[in-house]
Every structure is written in structure tokens, then in C-alpha cells.
Design an enzyme around this catalytic site. Structure first.
Site, PDB file in Angstrom:
ATOM      1  CB  SER A 179      27.079 -17.079  -7.867  1.00 38.03           C
ATOM      2  OG  SER A 179      26.942 -15.883  -7.545  1.00 38.03           O
ATOM      3  CE1 TYR A 187      21.706 -16.687  -9.713  1.00 37.08           C
ATOM      4  CE2 TYR A 187      23.105 -16.176  -7.800  1.00 37.08           C
ATOM      5  CZ  TYR A 187      22.935 -16.417  -9.358  1.00 37.08           C
ATOM      6  OH  TYR A 187      23.781 -16.166 -10.050  1.00 37.08           O
TER       7      TYR A 187
HETATM    8  P1  NAD Z   1      21.378 -13.342 -18.491  1.00 41.83           P
HETATM    9  O1  NAD Z   1      20.151 -13.459 -17.748  1.00 41.83           O
HETATM   10  O2  NAD Z   1      22.025 -12.238 -19.006  1.00 41.83           O
HETATM   11  O3  NAD Z   1      21.552 -14.707 -19.363  1.00 41.83           O
HETATM   12  C1  NAD Z   1      21.065 -15.749 -19.488  1.00 41.83           C
HETATM   13  C2  NAD Z   1      20.362 -16.558 -20.170  1.00 41.83           C
HETATM   14  O4  NAD Z   1      20.045 -17.966 -20.126  1.00 41.83           O
HETATM   15  C3  NAD Z   1      19.581 -15.787 -21.079  1.00 41.83           C
HETATM   16  O5  NAD Z   1      19.677 -15.814 -22.454  1.00 41.83           O
HETATM   17  C4  NAD Z   1      18.062 -16.893 -20.876  1.00 41.83           C
HETATM   18  O6  NAD Z   1      17.316 -16.881 -22.010  1.00 41.83           O
HETATM   19  C5  NAD Z   1      18.996 -17.982 -20.420  1.00 41.83           C
HETATM   20  N1  NAD Z   1      18.037 -19.019 -19.856  1.00 41.83           N
HETATM   21  C6  NAD Z   1      17.298 -18.941 -18.749  1.00 41.83           C
HETATM   22  N2  NAD Z   1      16.907 -20.030 -18.491  1.00 41.83           N
HETATM   23  C7  NAD Z   1      16.994 -20.780 -19.185  1.00 41.83           C
HETATM   24  C8  NAD Z   1      16.667 -22.209 -19.518  1.00 41.83           C
HETATM   25  N3  NAD Z   1      15.932 -22.938 -18.586  1.00 41.83           N
HETATM   26  N4  NAD Z   1      17.215 -23.101 -20.418  1.00 41.83           N
HETATM   27  C9  NAD Z   1      17.845 -22.400 -21.513  1.00 41.83           C
HETATM   28  N5  NAD Z   1      18.187 -21.226 -21.318  1.00 41.83           N
HETATM   29  C10 NAD Z   1      17.815 -20.294 -20.309  1.00 41.83           C
HETATM   30  O7  NAD Z   1      22.204 -14.097 -17.283  1.00 41.83           O
HETATM   31  P2  NAD Z   1      23.928 -13.650 -16.945  1.00 41.83           P
HETATM   32  O8  NAD Z   1      24.005 -12.668 -15.976  1.00 41.83           O
HETATM   33  O9  NAD Z   1      24.520 -13.640 -18.326  1.00 41.83           O
HETATM   34  O10 NAD Z   1      24.071 -15.200 -16.274  1.00 41.83           O
HETATM   35  C11 NAD Z   1      24.701 -16.406 -16.734  1.00 41.83           C
HETATM   36  C12 NAD Z   1      25.009 -17.288 -15.668  1.00 41.83           C
HETATM   37  O11 NAD Z   1      26.156 -16.523 -14.845  1.00 41.83           O
HETATM   38  C13 NAD Z   1      24.087 -17.585 -14.831  1.00 41.83           C
HETATM   39  O12 NAD Z   1      24.253 -18.934 -14.313  1.00 41.83           O
HETATM   40  C14 NAD Z   1      24.273 -16.699 -13.677  1.00 41.83           C
HETATM   41  O13 NAD Z   1      23.542 -17.318 -12.287  1.00 41.83           O
HETATM   42  C15 NAD Z   1      25.496 -16.799 -13.664  1.00 41.83           C
HETATM   43  N6  NAD Z   1      26.109 -15.510 -12.828  1.00 41.83           N
HETATM   44  C16 NAD Z   1      25.911 -14.360 -13.222  1.00 41.83           C
HETATM   45  C17 NAD Z   1      26.170 -13.126 -12.564  1.00 41.83           C
HETATM   46  C18 NAD Z   1      26.179 -11.888 -12.875  1.00 41.83           C
HETATM   47  O14 NAD Z   1      26.287 -10.835 -12.023  1.00 41.83           O
HETATM   48  N7  NAD Z   1      25.512 -11.365 -14.026  1.00 41.83           N
HETATM   49  C19 NAD Z   1      27.194 -13.416 -11.348  1.00 41.83           C
HETATM   50  C20 NAD Z   1      27.139 -14.735 -10.902  1.00 41.83           C
HETATM   51  C21 NAD Z   1      26.867 -15.585 -11.586  1.00 41.83           C
END
Ligand code: NAD
Length: 240
Positions: A131, A145
Site C-alpha cells: 500500500s 495497517y
Molecule cells: P476488501 O475488504 O474489499 O476485500 C478483502 C477480502 O479479503 C475480503 O473478501 C475479505 O473477506 C478477505 N479477507 C480478509 N481477511 C481474510 C483472511 N484472514 N483470510 C482470508 N481472506 C480474508 O479489500 P480490498 O480493498 O479489495 O483490499 C485488498 C488488498 O489490497 C488488501 O491487502 C488491502 O490492504 C490492499 N489495499 C487496498 C487499498 C484500497 O484502497 N482498497 C489500498 C491499498 C492496499
């Protein structure tokens, strides 16, 4: 287009039920991969398991068989400042975002280092979700985070070096704010969103498909000589 072709490859995407993980799994299928989707939520089409549970991951990967690509996407956030976050909350964020990613990586690497038909390790590609918060102190307090994602950036380098001899590449993407369930509290707060946009030189935030595209690039043949890097997909956030 062969540079982005995943035909014949088996890919595992964690956290694939929604958001960036779902977009990535869907794009990988379009690129020809056979995709196994893991999520903690019991959603149809998913292997339901927690990435922080090593025994569950070993079982899941055994069921999947030989793995060529792993996308460590599962992630959570507890946006509380350092004085308020509980130890349990801190440990869960680190447990999923860092330890879970580490556990999945080593289970996958054990499969990827097995000899292929030519007797050499079959190799593979791991793409981690870091991130912009792994490179900066952010614009609001989110210490667990930020610590987890900073560690993902450096673990990406460490695993890239350790696994290189097996032909396994390890890279990461570092998205800025992307509209998903994870970021709903940010996208529904007009003042915070305005602050985010002030840190967004391009004036437009990526969608989940933009992140999936960067992951496809790093996972496929186009990136065959790239390892150990974290690629920002951040509309210029980190350029400041
Ligand atoms: P989201 O919450 O939409 O989806 C995350 C998914 O991971 C969900 O389906 C959830 O059920 C699953 N999950 C959570 N904990 C889990 C576990 N212990 N085991 C298995 N599955 C698990 O999130 P997103 O925004 O799509 O984020 C995905 C990745 O991208 C994450 O690692 C997040 O930190 C990273 N990220 C997201 C953003 C953003 O702005 N959305 C920015 C930077 C990084």
C-alpha cells in the site's frame, strides 16, 4: 499479448470474494489461468479459509495442487490511533496482512520449487498487496495497517532474494485509495476524500481493475526479469 498470457498456469488469489482480489481473479481467468480463490468468507466458488491459519493454508494448497502464481491479497484494517488500538486488534492486523502473507508465500514456494518436467524447479510468481501506507505515514492515524504494509514492502525484497534460485519472482503493488468495502469509511467522508484528492496529482483514483492490471503485469511473462520491487499504483501520491 503473449506477454500477458497466463494460459496453463494455476493461480491462487487470497481475499478473492470481493474488491481487488475478485477483480484480479476475474482478470487472471480472462488471461487463461486456472484460478483458485481463497477467502475467509464462505462465498460460493471460494475455498473458505483464514490466511493466518497455517494448517488451513497447507490443506488448501494441497487440494489446489501445483501452483504457478500466488496473489497475497487478503487484508484488513483497524483504523485506530496508537493510544486506542487494542493489542488484539493490532495482532490481528499484523496476523492477516503480514504473517498470513508470509505463510501463504512459503506454502506456495514449496510447491513452486518442486522439479518440473526438465528436472529444474518449476518456478513461479508471487505478487503481494502492499500500500502507499507502506511508504508513508499516511494522512490519518492507521499505525497497525501502516506497520504491516511497510513490512510487506521489505518482506517482498527478502523473499525475492531467498526464492530467486528457484526461479520464483516476488513483487508487490502499492495502491493508493481504491473504492472497495475496505475503504468505504474514507469514500463516505467528504472532508477526508477531499484531503485524499489533494494528495492525488493525477486527480483520479484507481479502480479495482487498474490494480488488477498491475498485478497481471507482475505475475506474467512481461515481468520475467522483475523481482523484489513494489510498484505504486497511486496516481502520483508517492511522487511528492
Ligand atoms: P476488501 O475488504 O474489499 O476485500 C478483502 C477480502 O479479503 C475480503 O473478501 C475479505 O473477506 C478477505 N479477507 C480478509 N481477511 C481474510 C483472511 N484472514 N483470510 C482470508 N481472506 C480474508 O479489500 P480490498 O480493498 O479489495 O483490499 C485488498 C488488498 O489490497 C488488501 O491487502 C488491502 O490492504 C490492499 N489495499 C487496498 C487499498 C484500497 O484502497 N482498497 C489500498 C491499498 C492496499
Amino acid at each position: 499479448m503473449e506477454l500477458f498470457d497466463l494460459k496453463g498456469k494455476t493461480a491462487v488469489v487470497t481475499g478473492a470474494a470481493r474488491g481487488i482480489g475478485k477483480a484480479t481473479a476475474d482478470l487472471f481467468e480472462k488471461a487463461g489461468a486456472n484460478v483458485a480463490r481463497i477467502d475467509i468468507d464462505a462465498v460460493p466458488g471460494m475455498i473458505s479459509a483464514d490466511v493466518a491459519d497455517e494448517a488451513a493454508m497447507e490443506k488448501a494448497f494441497k487440494k489446489i495442487g501445483g501452483v504457478d502464481i500466488l496473489v497475497n491479497n487478503a487484508g484488513i484494517a483497524v483504523r485506530k490511533n496508537s493510544l486506542d488500538i487494542t493489542l488484539a486488534e493490532w495482532q490481528r492486523v499484523i496476523g492477516v496482512n503480514l504473517t498470513g502473507l508470509f505463510l501463504c508465500s512459503r506454502v506456495a514456494a514449496r510447491s513452486m520449487k518442486q522439479p518440473g518436467k526438465d528436472g529444474l524447479p518449476r518456478g513461479g510468481a508471487i505478487v503481494n498487496l502492499a500500500s502507499i501506507m507502506g511508504f508513508s505515514g499516511g494522512i490519518f492515524p492507521n499505525p497497525a495497517y501502516q506497520a504491516s504494509k511497510g513490512a510487506v514492502v521489505n518482506l517482498t525484497r527478502a523473499l525475492a532474494l531467498e526464492f530467486a534460485e528457484f526461479g520464483i519472482r516476488v513483487n508487490a503493488v502499492a495502491p493508493t485509495f481504491v473504492r472497495t468495502d475496505l475503504t468505504a469509511p474514507i469514500f463516505t467522508d467528504a472532508a477526508l476524500l477531499e484531503k485524499v484528492m489533494r494528495h492525488t496529482p493525477l486527480g483520479v483514483l484507481p479502480e479495482v481493475d487498474d490494480i488488477a492490471a498491475a498485478i497481471l503485469f507482475l505475475a506474467g511473462p512481461a515481468a520475467r526479469c522483475i523481482t523484489g520491487v513494489t510498484l505504486p499504483v497511486d496516481s502520483g501520491y508517492l511522487a511528492r
